[in-house]
Design an enzyme around this catalytic site. Structure first.
Site, PDB file in Angstrom:
ATOM      1  N   ASP A 142      85.963  33.019 -35.183  1.00 35.40           N
ATOM      2  CA  ASP A 142      86.250  33.516 -33.835  1.00 35.40           C
ATOM      3  C   ASP A 142      86.992  32.465 -33.012  1.00 35.40           C
ATOM      4  O   ASP A 142      87.908  32.793 -32.243  1.00 35.40           O
ATOM      5  CB  ASP A 142      84.954  33.917 -33.137  1.00 35.40           C
ATOM      6  CG  ASP A 142      84.249  35.073 -33.833  1.00 35.40           C
ATOM      7  OD1 ASP A 142      84.952  35.945 -34.363  1.00 35.40           O
ATOM      8  OD2 ASP A 142      83.005  35.091 -33.849  1.00 35.40           O
TER       9      ASP A 142
ATOM     10  N   SER B 177      82.219  43.097 -30.774  1.00 35.10           N
ATOM     11  CA  SER B 177      80.770  43.092 -30.562  1.00 35.10           C
ATOM     12  C   SER B 177      80.327  41.953 -29.652  1.00 35.10           C
ATOM     13  O   SER B 177      80.966  40.899 -29.560  1.00 35.10           O
ATOM     14  CB  SER B 177      80.059  42.948 -31.911  1.00 35.10           C
ATOM     15  OG  SER B 177      80.398  41.707 -32.518  1.00 35.10           O
TER      16      SER B 177
END
Length: 315
Positions: A254, A8
């Site tokens: 991340d 995303s």
């Protein structure tokens, strides 16, 4: 060769309510809840798993290629990608949609109320990873995205024999046990946090050791207690790197994943990969948002040297 980063891209809208939610929510009236919070502080950060991972890979000197979908409001994000020299070849615009975005309200007790609009993310399957960089990528990650897109990307990467890391993360609620086992069967690596690991076990009916045996390496992050890598029949314990400041955990996972991917790209052993991942998470947590830390490569190497007494790039 590029690292394909499938996932995303999103805007994170973070608001601060200068009071406690509990002072304004009446338990006996919860069935007719109608509450408004004044939020004088608002921050809008660039985020999304693919955006954050690619940003961190750029800091490390890797060549990420984002595979994602965005909406009509993506102009500011596209400008940011240009600033960092990140290719937009596979950042697909989906007309008449918004870019995915989270609306996060935090009170003075650090409680959060979050609403997430997936927007263009639901059309992630429109990207075909089999054609990305002519199918010449050497490594990839399938990070949280639309369900159909995640499955399509996993199958496409397996078809062109590109090893990939499966990162179900926040997409776990929309992935069935069959979906998870299918992606694990196609993946070479998997990474989750400890809660997600337990949820994967519940949804698949498998224990952690069985899931770990399906891939070359199964990585479980443990927050401030470090991480654990199951690989080659061993369990490798990786300590956390103490940060200079604890500011905001958003995007730490991340950053960690980018460290793993860079280490794999460099053909390091799993202990060094995990150590770099810990360094990246530590550097990120000292800044707000997923992409507001900006250490140079020299600073990252110095942080690794300080934490572990070695520099794997010079080996």
């Amino acid at each position: 060769m590029s690292i394909l980063v499938c996932g995303s891209m999103a805007y994170d809208n973070i608001m601060v309510f200068e009071d406690r939610f509990k002072n304004h929510i009446l338990p006996e009236q919860i069935h007719i809840l109608n509450v408004s919070f004044l939020v004088p502080e608002l921050r809008r950060n660039f985020g999304g798993c693919a955006g954050n991972i690619a940003y961190n890979l750029t800091l490390l000197g890797s060549d990420p290629l984002i595979v994602a979908t965005v909406g009509d409001d993506a102009g500011d994000y596209r400008k940011r990608l240009d600033e960092f020299g990140l290719s937009q070849e596979y950042v697909r615009h989906v007309p008449d949609t918004f870019t995915a975005q989270a609306f996060i309200t935090t009170d003075t007790d650090d409680n959060q109320i979050t609403a997430f609009h997936p927007g263009a993310m639901l059309f992630s399957h429109q990207n075909d990873v089999r054609t990305a960089r002519g199918g010449r990528a050497r490594l990839a990650i399938v990070a949280p995205d639309g369900r159909e897109g995640m499955l399509r990307h996993a199958e496409g990467l397996a078809e062109i024999a590109v090893p990939f890391m499966f990162d179900p993360g926040q997409a776990l609620p929309i992935l069935s046990g069959e979906d998870l086992l299918h992606c694990l069967d196609l993946a070479r690596y998997c990474t989750v946090n400890d809660y997600e690991a337990r949820l994967m076990c519940d949804k698949t009916g498998q224990d952690l050791e069985s899931l770990a045996a399906m891939v070359e390496a199964f990585v479980v992050t443990l927050g401030g207690e470090g991480s654990r890598i199951y690989a080659g029949g061993e369990r490798i314990e990786v300590p956390a790197v103490p940060p200079a400041a604890l500011v905001d955990p958003t995007g730490c996972g991340d950053a960690y994943r980018a460290g793993l991917l860079h280490g794999i790209e460099q053909e390091w052993g799993w202990l060094s990969c995990g150590r770099l991942a810990s360094v990246m998470g530590s550097l990120k947590i000292g800044h707000r948002g997923g992409q507001n830390h900006c250490p140079g490569r020299a600073e990252i190497e110095a942080a690794f040297q300080t934490a572990f007494g070695e520099n794997p790039w010079s080996g």
